[in-house]
Design an enzyme around this catalytic site. Structure first.
Site, short mmCIF file in Angstrom:
data_model
loop_
_atom_site.label_atom_id
_atom_site.label_comp_id
_atom_site.label_asym_id
_atom_site.label_seq_id
_atom_site.Cartn_x
_atom_site.Cartn_y
_atom_site.Cartn_z
CG ASN A 135 40.65 42.34 35.09
OD1 ASN A 135 40.97 42.61 33.93
ND2 ASN A 135 39.40 42.09 35.46
NE ARG A 142 30.26 43.03 30.37
CZ ARG A 142 31.24 43.09 31.28
NH1 ARG A 142 32.24 43.93 31.12
NH2 ARG A 142 31.21 42.31 32.33
CG ASP A 159 35.28 44.79 27.63
OD1 ASP A 159 34.88 45.23 28.71
OD2 ASP A 159 36.30 44.06 27.53
CG HIS A 219 38.88 44.18 30.57
ND1 HIS A 219 37.57 44.11 30.14
CD2 HIS A 219 38.87 43.68 31.83
CE1 HIS A 219 36.83 43.58 31.10
NE2 HIS A 219 37.60 43.30 32.13
CB ALA A 233 39.85 25.92 41.95
CD GLN A 253 50.73 31.81 36.47
OE1 GLN A 253 49.95 32.22 35.62
NE2 GLN A 253 50.33 31.27 37.61
CB ILE A 285 36.27 32.74 35.19
CG1 ILE A 285 35.76 34.17 35.45
CG2 ILE A 285 36.47 32.53 33.68
CD1 ILE A 285 36.67 35.27 34.97
P1 NAI Z 1 38.11 33.80 41.45
O1 NAI Z 1 38.71 34.50 42.62
O2 NAI Z 1 36.80 33.10 41.60
O3 NAI Z 1 39.15 32.72 40.89
C1 NAI Z 1 40.49 33.02 40.70
C2 NAI Z 1 41.27 31.73 40.93
O4 NAI Z 1 42.63 32.00 40.63
C3 NAI Z 1 41.19 31.22 42.38
O5 NAI Z 1 40.81 29.87 42.37
C4 NAI Z 1 42.63 31.46 42.87
O6 NAI Z 1 43.01 30.46 43.83
C5 NAI Z 1 43.41 31.32 41.57
N1 NAI Z 1 44.74 31.92 41.61
C6 NAI Z 1 45.16 33.05 42.23
N2 NAI Z 1 46.47 33.21 42.06
C7 NAI Z 1 46.90 32.20 41.29
C8 NAI Z 1 48.16 31.81 40.78
N3 NAI Z 1 49.26 32.52 41.06
N4 NAI Z 1 48.24 30.71 40.02
C9 NAI Z 1 47.15 29.97 39.77
N5 NAI Z 1 45.92 30.26 40.24
C10 NAI Z 1 45.81 31.36 40.99
O7 NAI Z 1 38.06 34.88 40.28
P2 NAI Z 1 37.25 34.82 38.92
O8 NAI Z 1 35.92 35.43 39.12
O9 NAI Z 1 37.33 33.47 38.34
O10 NAI Z 1 38.07 35.88 38.05
C11 NAI Z 1 39.40 35.63 37.67
C12 NAI Z 1 40.03 36.87 37.07
O11 NAI Z 1 39.38 37.24 35.88
C13 NAI Z 1 39.98 38.11 37.97
O12 NAI Z 1 41.22 38.77 37.89
C14 NAI Z 1 38.90 38.94 37.34
O13 NAI Z 1 39.06 40.32 37.63
C15 NAI Z 1 39.14 38.63 35.89
N6 NAI Z 1 38.03 38.96 34.96
C16 NAI Z 1 38.37 39.42 33.72
C17 NAI Z 1 37.40 39.72 32.79
C18 NAI Z 1 37.79 40.22 31.43
O14 NAI Z 1 36.89 40.53 30.65
N7 NAI Z 1 39.06 40.32 31.07
C19 NAI Z 1 35.97 39.55 33.11
C20 NAI Z 1 35.72 39.01 34.42
C21 NAI Z 1 36.74 38.74 35.32
#
Ligand code: NAI
Length: 331
Positions: A131, A162, A159, A187, A13, A112, A16
């Site tokens: 992350n 980019r 990365d 990362h 939800a 998990q 991403i």
């Molecule tokens: P977001 O905050 O919009 O969405 C994260 C979702 O995960 C939320 O809906 C939240 O309710 C859910 N969530 C949290 N704990 C959970 C759990 N225990 N089980 C299931 N769902 C859970 O964040 P966004 O922007 O979607 O980013 C998600 C992650 O991806 C972040 O950790 C961000 O730092 C990381 N990220 C990694 C990148 C990479 O290149 N590896 C690039 C961009 C973001």
């Protein structure tokens, strides 16, 4: 008709998730002829939003989308999953230190990982996006001892992409002509974007840069720009990269499962095997080629002394992160 593939996505939800699900359902990840069942996991409080996303998926009438399951129970989300995208993670809240974030997310990924071990398909392919992605992938892997460690990966493709774009922009050349890029390590800000092997239409990128008197650009601009790109997007958008992260997740799984790399490679964070002097025990960004659903670390690249120092700096950071979660790694 092909049997459907169950794809589980955690944090579905989130932002991403919203950029990812429609790409998968549309066939960008596994092909338009491959039916998929999406098994979407998010926290209890995110269930109404998740159901809204599921309604939108239905409203797209994607031919390959066979079913959408929404749940707050990882056991339901991971059951028989053949592909798992672990996006859900706790964001850093105000005043939270990096080590607190690592510990908080470590708990999520250990739980998990254990559930994946119990209910996922035995050949499941896992990509960790949430992350700190590399360390979270290590935790999930260590908590899933019955699954093959090589099937746990973390995302460095953003990365990698980019880095390619920065070179294409500098040389004013098409993206698809830039080959053999790699981003070593974690990362994080210690990652090492390395263009010393990169080629453009068979010529070394570094030679083209030299010819133009632009050698200084590599250390002074290219490396820091790629390393800090995530922060620059947050600064500009007020939110972290989402569409580009989703795009990279789609590409990572697509290439791993379906692509045969010829005369090129991609960056994936995979369990280290001692290649390039990076000892086993961390999940580290390496150049890999994929074939028949398997990846292989590219061997034999010459690494300069400075490059090796960059590689080791990132390795050291991964060891520090590992130390913070060692209680979650089993034996
Ligand atoms: P977001 O905050 O919009 O969405 C994260 C979702 O995960 C939320 O809906 C939240 O309710 C859910 N969530 C949290 N704990 C959970 C759990 N225990 N089980 C299931 N769902 C859970 O964040 P966004 O922007 O979607 O980013 C998600 C992650 O991806 C972040 O950790 C961000 O730092 C990381 N990220 C990694 C990148 C990479 O290149 N590896 C690039 C961009 C973001």
């Amino acid at each position: 008709m092909k049997a459907p593939i169950r794809v589980a996505i955690t944090g579905a939800a989130g932002q991403i998730g919203y950029n990812l699900l429609f790409r998968i359902a549309n066939g960008d990840m596994l092909g338009r002829e491959q039916p998929v069942i999406l098994q979407l996991l998010d926290l209890p409080q995110a269930q109404p939003a998740l159901r809204g996303v599921a309604m939108e998926l239905e409203d797209c009438a994607f031919p390959a989308l066979q079913q959408v399951i929404t749940t707050d129970d990882p056991r339901i989300a991971f059951r028989d999953a053949e592909v798992v995208l672990m996006v859900g993670a706790r964001p850093r809240s105000k005043g939270m230190e990096r080590k607190d974030l690592i510990a908080a997310n470590g708990v999520i990924f250990s739980e998990q990982g254990r559930i994946l071990n119990e209910v996922a398909a035995r050949h499941v392919k896992v990509l960790v996006v949430g992350n700190p992605a590399n360390t979270n992938a290590l935790i999930a892997m260590k908590n899933a001892p019955d699954l093959a460690p090589c099937n746990f990966t973390a995302m460095m493709r953003l990365d990698h992409n980019r880095a390619i774009t920065q070179v294409a922009l500098k040389l004013f050349q098409p993206i698809q002509d830039i080959k053999k890029m790699v981003v070593w390590g974690n990362h994080s800000g210690t990652q090492y974007p390395d263009l010393s092997h990169a080629e453009i239409r068979g010529r070394k990128v570094i030679d083209v840069l030299r010819q133009n008197g632009w050698e200084g650009w590599v250390e002074n601009e290219f490396i820091p720009t790629v390393q800090k790109r995530g922060a620059a997007v947050i600064e500009a958008r007020g939110l972290s990269s989402a569409a580009s992260a989703a795009n990279s997740a789609v590409a990572h799984i697509h290439d791993w499962m379906l692509h045969s790399h010829h005369n090129d490679w991609v960056t994936m964070s995979v369990p280290s095997d001692g290649s390039y002097g990076i000892p086993e025990g961390v999940i580290y960004g390496f150049p890999v080629t994929c074939r028949n659903g398997h990846y292989q670390i590219v061997q034999g690249l010459e690494i300069s002394e400075l490059g090796h120092k960059h590689q080791l700096d990132s390795h050291r950071e991964l060891l520090e992160e590992r130390e913070l979660v060692k209680h979650l790694l089993g034996n």
